[in-house]
Structure formats: C-alpha cells, structure tokens
Design a protein around this motif. Structure first.
Motif, short mmCIF file in Angstrom:
data_model
loop_
_atom_site.label_atom_id
_atom_site.label_comp_id
_atom_site.label_asym_id
_atom_site.label_seq_id
_atom_site.Cartn_x
_atom_site.Cartn_y
_atom_site.Cartn_z
N VAL A 107 45.48 81.24 52.44
CA VAL A 107 46.55 81.41 51.47
C VAL A 107 47.45 80.19 51.44
CG1 VAL A 107 48.58 82.78 50.86
CG2 VAL A 107 46.51 83.92 51.66
N LEU A 108 47.77 79.67 52.61
CA LEU A 108 48.61 78.47 52.70
C LEU A 108 47.97 77.30 51.98
CD1 LEU A 108 51.03 76.91 53.83
CD2 LEU A 108 49.71 76.53 55.93
N ARG A 146 41.32 89.51 46.06
CA ARG A 146 41.52 88.46 45.07
C ARG A 146 42.69 88.75 44.13
NH1 ARG A 146 36.08 87.52 42.29
NH2 ARG A 146 37.28 86.03 41.07
N ARG A 147 43.23 89.98 44.17
CA ARG A 147 44.38 90.27 43.31
C ARG A 147 45.62 89.50 43.73
NH1 ARG A 147 48.13 94.25 44.96
NH2 ARG A 147 47.67 95.23 46.96
N PHE A 148 45.56 88.86 44.91
CA PHE A 148 46.70 88.06 45.38
C PHE A 148 46.56 86.58 44.98
CE2 PHE A 148 46.94 91.72 48.21
CZ PHE A 148 48.29 92.01 48.18
N ILE A 149 45.45 86.22 44.36
CA ILE A 149 45.29 84.83 43.93
C ILE A 149 46.36 84.44 42.92
CG2 ILE A 149 43.80 83.22 42.68
CD1 ILE A 149 41.41 84.45 44.06
N GLN A 206 52.19 86.42 52.92
CA GLN A 206 51.29 86.71 54.03
C GLN A 206 51.37 88.18 54.44
OE1 GLN A 206 48.80 84.79 54.54
NE2 GLN A 206 49.24 83.68 56.44
N ARG A 207 52.57 88.71 54.47
CA ARG A 207 52.72 90.12 54.85
C ARG A 207 52.08 91.04 53.84
NH1 ARG A 207 58.88 90.82 57.34
NH2 ARG A 207 58.52 89.61 59.25
N MET A 208 52.24 90.74 52.56
CA MET A 208 51.63 91.58 51.52
C MET A 208 50.11 91.54 51.61
SD MET A 208 54.08 91.10 48.14
CE MET A 208 54.23 89.31 48.22
N VAL A 209 49.56 90.36 51.86
CA VAL A 209 48.11 90.23 51.97
C VAL A 209 47.61 90.97 53.20
CG1 VAL A 209 46.23 88.61 52.36
CG2 VAL A 209 48.01 88.04 50.72
N ASN A 215 44.86 98.03 54.78
CA ASN A 215 44.58 99.24 54.00
C ASN A 215 43.16 99.29 53.47
OD1 ASN A 215 47.17 100.24 54.39
ND2 ASN A 215 47.97 99.31 52.53
N GLY A 216 42.34 98.32 53.87
CA GLY A 216 40.94 98.34 53.49
C GLY A 216 40.55 97.49 52.30
N GLU A 217 41.48 96.74 51.73
CA GLU A 217 41.14 95.86 50.61
C GLU A 217 40.42 94.62 51.11
OE1 GLU A 217 44.01 95.18 47.46
OE2 GLU A 217 45.36 96.66 48.36
N HIS A 218 39.53 94.10 50.27
CA HIS A 218 38.77 92.91 50.64
C HIS A 218 38.38 92.16 49.37
CE1 HIS A 218 35.05 94.94 49.36
NE2 HIS A 218 35.58 96.02 49.91
N PHE A 219 37.77 91.01 49.55
CA PHE A 219 37.36 90.22 48.40
C PHE A 219 36.19 90.91 47.68
CE2 PHE A 219 34.97 86.96 46.16
CZ PHE A 219 35.98 86.22 45.56
N GLU A 220 36.28 90.96 46.36
CA GLU A 220 35.22 91.55 45.54
C GLU A 220 34.69 90.50 44.59
OE1 GLU A 220 36.69 95.02 43.62
OE2 GLU A 220 37.03 96.13 45.49
N ALA A 221 33.41 90.18 44.75
CA ALA A 221 32.79 89.17 43.89
C ALA A 221 32.63 89.70 42.47
CB ALA A 221 31.43 88.77 44.45
#
Length: 451
Positions: A107-108, A146-149, A206-209, A215-221
C-alpha cells in the motif's frame, strides 16, 4: 428560497445517485435540471430571454469545455497505463518493490508512486491512470482487497501533495495570481500539515485494509486484468522504471525549461504549461512500448483499451463539470457567494469556510478557488490577512469537500479506472480525502491564527 432548496436538493440527489450506481452521464444532467427548474433558468436557447443563460447551452458549455481542455491528456494517460500493464513493466516493478521493501508495504508503494508523480507536476487526473496497473500487481501479490486501490491512488495524489507548498499542481498555483504570492507561500505550516496528513492518512488506510483482510476479504482477479504467467520473463525492473521517470523528467523539462541553465537555449523559452504533460505522456508511452517490445503483440489491444477508457473517464468528469456550470447560474449560488464573502471573524477562517463550501458545491478544488478568490481576496487582504497565510489556507481548504462522491476525479478513479462502485470503494476514499484534509485545514488555521 426555492432556488436554495433546489440547489441543495440537486447536490444531495447527485451524490445519492452517484453512490447508488446511477451512471454519472445520467445523474449529472438530471441534477442540473433540478437546479434549472428551481432557479427559473430556461431549458432551451429559444426559451431564454436576450443574453439570458439556458440549461442546455450552459450544461454543454461546461461539458465540452472540459473535454476540449483535457481529452489529449486523458487519452495519453490511459494508454500509458495500459501499455505499462501489457508490457510487463508494472508487474516487474511491483515484484521488485515486493522483493526490496516487503509485501507488507504494498500500500505504501502505491501511495508513494502517486505522491512522487503529483508533486512532480503530473496532473492528478492522470496520476491514477499511470499508477493503476502497478497498484493492481502490488495488491495481487499482497492479496489485498482491490476495493482499496482507489483510496490509495486518491490519498497519494489529492491530499498531502496536491495543496502543499511547492506543488506545481494548479490547486497550489491559482492563488498566486490573486494574492501576489509564490508556490512556496506558508511553507513552514504547509510542511507540518503535509506530514500530519501523510502520517495520519497512511495509518488510517493501513488499519482499514488490515480490518478488511481480517474479515476475510482478499484480492479478486478480473477478466480484464493483465494475465500473470509465472513463466513469463519480465523486463528488468530498472528499465521498467524508465517510463515513469520519463513522464516526470520530460514534464519538468518542458514545464520549467529555465531550470536547464546553459542548456535551456535548446528548449522553448516559455513553459508549455499543461501541454508539457502531453509531451511527457507521449515520451513515457513510447519508452514503455520499447521496454515491452517482447510483448508487442499485446500492444494494439492495450492502445485500444486505453482509448476506450479515456473516453469513459473524461465524459464522467465532464458530466460533473456540466452540473457545476448550471449550479453556478442559480440565484442560491450567487447568494452563497455573497454570504461567504462577508463572513465575520478572522479573515483566514472566513476564507477557509468560503473556499470549502464553494469547492463542495462545484465538486472541484480548482473551481472553488477560481470562483471564490476574486471575491474574497481583496476584502480579506484589506482586512489585514497575510497573503502567504491566505494562500496556504485557501489551497488546503480547496482539497477537502471537493472530494465528495460527485467529484469528477473521484468518479473517474473509482468507476472508470478501477472498475469499482461507490458503495464498495468510497468509504475509505472519503475518510482519506475529506476527513484527513479537514483535519489538516484545522491544524493550519490553528498554527496561522495562534502563532
């Protein structure tokens, strides 16, 4: 009264429709129509009186004016981003960053890339195009949602860099022509505010990510992503940094030719202004194609995707600019201008409120400054405001409520570039681009007023 209700209702309607996923090309004209209906603005030119504005002409003037000013930049920016992905350059740089600083700093890396380009002068509208492919590869490697991009892209480009002292972005340059200041006005306070916004914003992001991952979220292609082939030989990462370096370097050369000293005679005598970005993006795209020459078969499709994406992105922004053009004609808007011009109390506080409110109404930081400064600058300077302090206050103030959901840059980044929805992505974006800058503005006012 009716005009005031209509303006506030139209803005609320525009934000509501945007968050609910209504296409901004529909939401923008509909919201503008509410303003026109409640403000006595004629619908069509034949229905308007002599020299009187009308809804259709005013909306399209705002729409097409922005399109004419920025289409080439959007086109080249979108193509540059697609070529960086198709050439393997984004994947190579992403892997190099992961190897060097660790996957936990993905993220940084995205935020830093946006910050460097923004502070280097690349328009914030183009930064997201340039860094998106890199962000996708980094988030994929780190398996982050990826919703945090969009939040990472927006935070790095429109917060602690865009309105800071020394920034070549237009949001920092507009006050100069009204206040007789320089781009470094109020730099001491600006430095403190920028450090606060960067530090606090990054911790929050960083805390939000981390919370989302827990909570189980991950990258989705997605089908449109660049295909990751484990056996693919990627270009050397240092070569892959050349396109980004070229965009920044060429832009600086053509924007500030005098900085070349004895070599400046071979360059244009005057800055190319925003057109320097066209040259820079063209150079960066050409170098990206050369770096990815082994992937030349993927280039035609990348250019095509970039061109299509550019049209979608810029028309989304134009739809919001058109709304602002109609809103500015309403009696309620003109009354609001008069009210903020004569706010009592400390001039810096009055200026901050005025620019913040107008930027929120128009959905534009630069629009808020351009409308407010001609009205408030003479009065507040006459009231004893120090020009440098007023410059920095106005610049920081413009970067807060401008980032409400209907902002053109926000809509473009979330929808057109990242392919997300406001419901999924705007929450983090709002925290980082509205709340954090408001905190920075409060700190700036405190430092200026108390010290």
């Amino acid at each position: 009264m009716l005009s005031t209700i209509g303006l506030i209702g139209a803005l609320a309607l525009l934000i509501w429709m945007t968050v609910k996923g209504v296409n901004i090309l529909i939401a923008g004209p509909v919201a503008a129509a509410v303003v026109a209906a409640t403000s006595g603005i004629a619908w069509l030119p034949p229905l308007a009186g002599a020299e009187a504005p009308d809804y259709a002409t005013s909306y399209m003037a705002g729409f097409t004016g922005f399109f004419a000013d920025w289409f080439l930049m959007f086109l080249l920016g979108a193509i540059f981003g697609e070529v960086m992905g198709a050439s393997g350059a984004a994947a190579s740089v992403a892997q190099w960053i992961i190897d060097k600083i660790g996957i936990r700093h993905a993220v940084l890396a995205v935020v830093a890339a946006c910050a460097v380009l923004t502070y280097g002068g690349v328009s914030v509208f183009i930064v997201a195009f340039s860094v998106y492919s890199l962000a996708v590869h980094l988030f994929r490697q780190a398996n982050l949602p990826r919703r945090f991009i969009p939040a990472a892209l927006c935070f790095g480009s429109v917060t602690f860099t865009m309105t800071s002292a020394g920034s070549p972005e237009i949001q920092n340059l507009i006050p100069m022509q009204y206040l007789g200041t320089t781009a470094y006005a109020g730099w001491q306070v600006s430095l403190v505010v920028a450090v606060l916004m960067a530090g606090v914003g990054y911790v929050l992001l960083q805390r939000m990510v981390k919370r989302a991952v827990a909570n189980g979220e991950h990258f989705e292609a997605r089908p449109g992503d660049d295909v990751v082939d484990e056996n693919r030989v990627l270009p050397h990462p240092l070569l892959c940094l050349l396109p980004l370096a070229a965009v920044l370097g060429v832009f600086m050369i053509f924007q500030y030719p005098q900085a070349l000293g004895p070599f400046s005679s071979i360059m244009p005598e005057e800055s190319l202004g925003k057109w320097a970005l066209v040259v820079a993006l063209g150079a960066g795209t050409a170098i990206a194609v050369l770096v990815g020459r082994k992937s030349k078969g993927a280039m035609p499709a990348a250019f095509s995707r970039g061109a299509t994406g550019a049209v979608v992105a810029i028309t989304n922004t134009c739809a919001v600019v058109g709304f602002g053009a109609v809103a500015a004609l309403s009696p309620a808007f003109q009354q609001a201008l008069e009210m903020v011009k004569d706010l009592p109390g400390d001039p810096l506080l009055g200026a901050a409120i005025a620019v913040t409110v107008i930027a929120g109404l128009t959905g534009s930081a630069s629009g808020g400054q351009t409308i407010a400064l001609p009205l408030i600058a003479p009065a507040y300077l006459g009231a004893g405001a120090e020009p440098g302090e007023l410059h920095r206050t106005v610049a920081i103030a413009s970067g807060a409520l401008d980032s409400l959901p209907h902002n053109g840059y926000i809509v473009t980044t979330i929808r057109a570039i990242c392919g997300e929805t406001h419901q999924d992505a705007y929450g983090p974006v709002g925290v980082l681009t509205v709340l954090v800058p408001l905190a920075g503005l409060a700190l700036a006012l405190a430092l200026f007023i108390l010290f």
